[in-house]
Write a protein that holds these residues in place. Sequence first.
Motif, mmCIF file in Angstrom:
data_model
loop_
_atom_site.group_PDB
_atom_site.id
_atom_site.type_symbol
_atom_site.label_atom_id
_atom_site.label_comp_id
_atom_site.label_asym_id
_atom_site.label_seq_id
_atom_site.Cartn_x
_atom_site.Cartn_y
_atom_site.Cartn_z
ATOM 1 N N GLU A 136 0.813 -1.211 0.000
ATOM 2 C CA GLU A 136 0.000 0.000 0.000
ATOM 3 C C GLU A 136 0.852 1.270 0.000
ATOM 4 O O GLU A 136 0.760 2.117 0.897
ATOM 5 N N PHE A 137 1.715 1.378 -1.011
ATOM 6 C CA PHE A 137 2.450 2.613 -1.263
ATOM 7 C C PHE A 137 1.944 3.201 -2.577
ATOM 8 O O PHE A 137 1.540 2.470 -3.479
ATOM 9 N N ASN A 138 1.997 4.503 -2.684
ATOM 10 C CA ASN A 138 1.544 5.142 -3.917
ATOM 11 C C ASN A 138 2.477 4.885 -5.086
ATOM 12 O O ASN A 138 2.080 4.997 -6.242
ATOM 13 N N ARG A 139 3.728 4.534 -4.772
ATOM 14 C CA ARG A 139 4.672 4.200 -5.830
ATOM 15 C C ARG A 139 5.526 3.019 -5.365
ATOM 16 O O ARG A 139 6.442 3.179 -4.576
ATOM 17 N N ASN A 140 5.204 1.826 -5.855
ATOM 18 C CA ASN A 140 5.937 0.622 -5.479
ATOM 19 C C ASN A 140 7.202 0.493 -6.318
ATOM 20 O O ASN A 140 7.288 0.996 -7.438
ATOM 21 N N GLY A 141 8.183 -0.234 -5.765
ATOM 22 C CA GLY A 141 9.381 -0.507 -6.551
ATOM 23 C C GLY A 141 10.642 -0.509 -5.717
ATOM 24 O O GLY A 141 10.609 -0.481 -4.485
ATOM 25 N N ASN A 142 11.776 -0.578 -6.425
ATOM 26 C CA ASN A 142 13.091 -0.515 -5.809
ATOM 27 C C ASN A 142 13.627 0.906 -5.931
ATOM 28 O O ASN A 142 13.516 1.530 -6.981
ATOM 29 N N PHE A 143 14.232 1.399 -4.859
ATOM 30 C CA PHE A 143 14.693 2.779 -4.835
ATOM 31 C C PHE A 143 16.134 2.845 -4.334
ATOM 32 O O PHE A 143 16.582 1.993 -3.558
ATOM 33 N N THR A 144 16.829 3.870 -4.786
ATOM 34 C CA THR A 144 18.184 4.145 -4.318
ATOM 35 C C THR A 144 18.273 5.619 -3.960
ATOM 36 O O THR A 144 17.961 6.481 -4.786
ATOM 37 N N ILE A 145 18.665 5.903 -2.724
ATOM 38 C CA ILE A 145 18.862 7.277 -2.281
ATOM 39 C C ILE A 145 20.352 7.466 -2.030
ATOM 40 O O ILE A 145 20.957 6.730 -1.244
ATOM 41 N N LEU A 146 20.953 8.430 -2.705
ATOM 42 C CA LEU A 146 22.396 8.639 -2.619
ATOM 43 C C LEU A 146 22.753 9.436 -1.370
ATOM 44 O O LEU A 146 23.217 10.572 -1.415
ATOM 45 N N GLN A 147 22.510 8.796 -0.230
ATOM 46 C CA GLN A 147 22.884 9.331 1.071
ATOM 47 C C GLN A 147 23.443 8.181 1.910
ATOM 48 O O GLN A 147 23.233 7.008 1.602
ATOM 49 N N ASN A 148 24.144 8.540 2.976
ATOM 50 C CA ASN A 148 24.689 7.519 3.858
ATOM 51 C C ASN A 148 23.652 6.980 4.833
ATOM 52 O O ASN A 148 23.775 5.860 5.320
ATOM 53 N N ARG A 149 22.628 7.803 5.107
ATOM 54 C CA ARG A 149 21.641 7.395 6.101
ATOM 55 C C ARG A 149 20.323 8.090 5.821
ATOM 56 O O ARG A 149 20.290 9.293 5.550
ATOM 57 N N ILE A 150 19.212 7.337 5.870
ATOM 58 C CA ILE A 150 17.877 7.916 5.707
ATOM 59 C C ILE A 150 16.956 7.291 6.740
ATOM 60 O O ILE A 150 17.129 6.138 7.147
ATOM 61 N N SER A 151 15.951 8.049 7.151
ATOM 62 C CA SER A 151 14.977 7.527 8.111
ATOM 63 C C SER A 151 13.899 6.749 7.379
ATOM 64 O O SER A 151 13.740 6.856 6.152
ATOM 65 N N ILE A 152 13.128 5.984 8.126
ATOM 66 C CA ILE A 152 12.047 5.204 7.530
ATOM 67 C C ILE A 152 10.984 6.123 6.945
ATOM 68 O O ILE A 152 10.350 5.799 5.932
ATOM 69 N N PHE A 153 10.812 7.308 7.519
ATOM 70 C CA PHE A 153 9.826 8.251 6.992
ATOM 71 C C PHE A 153 10.314 8.867 5.683
ATOM 72 O O PHE A 153 9.507 9.132 4.780
ATOM 73 N N GLN A 154 11.611 9.100 5.568
ATOM 74 C CA GLN A 154 12.154 9.576 4.296
ATOM 75 C C GLN A 154 11.983 8.519 3.204
ATOM 76 O O GLN A 154 11.677 8.839 2.055
ATOM 77 N N ALA A 155 12.182 7.255 3.572
ATOM 78 C CA ALA A 155 12.005 6.167 2.603
ATOM 79 C C ALA A 155 10.555 6.087 2.135
ATOM 80 O O ALA A 155 10.275 5.918 0.945
ATOM 81 N N ILE A 156 9.611 6.232 3.072
ATOM 82 C CA ILE A 156 8.188 6.195 2.723
ATOM 83 C C ILE A 156 7.827 7.374 1.824
ATOM 84 O O ILE A 156 7.082 7.224 0.846
ATOM 85 N N ALA A 157 8.371 8.542 2.135
ATOM 86 C CA ALA A 157 8.113 9.714 1.292
ATOM 87 C C ALA A 157 8.672 9.498 -0.110
ATOM 88 O O ALA A 157 8.060 9.912 -1.101
ATOM 89 N N HIS A 158 9.823 8.823 -0.209
ATOM 90 C CA HIS A 158 10.424 8.560 -1.510
ATOM 91 C C HIS A 158 9.544 7.619 -2.329
ATOM 92 O O HIS A 158 9.572 7.653 -3.561
ATOM 93 N N ALA A 159 8.768 6.770 -1.641
ATOM 94 C CA ALA A 159 7.856 5.855 -2.325
ATOM 95 C C ALA A 159 6.475 6.468 -2.522
ATOM 96 O O ALA A 159 5.506 5.744 -2.771
ATOM 97 N N GLY A 160 6.373 7.789 -2.408
ATOM 98 C CA GLY A 160 5.106 8.463 -2.671
ATOM 99 C C GLY A 160 4.124 8.421 -1.526
ATOM 100 O O GLY A 160 2.925 8.634 -1.733
#
Length: 257
Positions: free
Chosen positions: A148-172
């Motif tokens: 139940e994400f607005n954008r499913n898939g595999n993602f790569t964020i070019l940072q050393n560390r991200i929070s779970i909320f940042q990851a969810i935002a990245h998935a829409g």
Amino acid sequence: MTASCISNERIIYLQETDEEIPLYTESELVPNMTEDYYLQYNDVVDINVKTTSEELNEIFGIASGDQSARMNMAQGAQNGGDIFFINGYTLDENGNVEIPLLGEIELLGLTTKQAQSLIEEKLKAYVNEEDFFVRVRLGGVRFSALGEFNRNGNFTILQNRISIFQAIAHAGDMTTTAKRNEVVLIRQYPEGTKSFRVNLNDQRIVESEFYFIRPNDMLYAEPMKVRELGTGVNFVQTFQLAVTTLSAVLLVLNAIN
């Protein structure tokens, strides 16, 4: 302006009328729980080796002539590519990377600092310690978002560390029917895989080991019962579904009669 303390929260009030209107609320400072990350299979690491020898720099692929290629790959990363997957080193099924001149080096289960020290030790056989520089870092954070994400898939964020909320935002963000109190997190460990159910509504998450996403984490958001029963996401969809179902039932009854 007055101040009061309620439930361990400091509330600042702005006195404009007879009523006390809160200007903002401030929660207690919660320290982040950070743990050393140990390299896993399929991790991509960026290994940068520089020496005072131009010949060795050519071997390690970091000669000045390669800088334009790095800039081109960086431009590709901005357009959705993965610079580190192309330019980095991927740990194989045995946890090894193969570096020019140095050969295969096992990095599985090491931190990036430990990996750097290991490469430096092997490099001393070819270069004096004061004549080289080694840097090892993760090639971004790769994760998957399913359900139940607005954008499913595999993602790569070019940072050393991200929070779970940042990851969810990245998935829409999650859909309105997602179970935010039971998000499934699947995490890789050197000895195997574990799954956890994480409550995003609990403020204690910032103190937990799940607040920061690790490379190769997988997030799965389950639907609430209202979605499992086939009802709509909003009132209009639910009403349309009910009307369609009722019409189908009436047609069947008329056909029987």
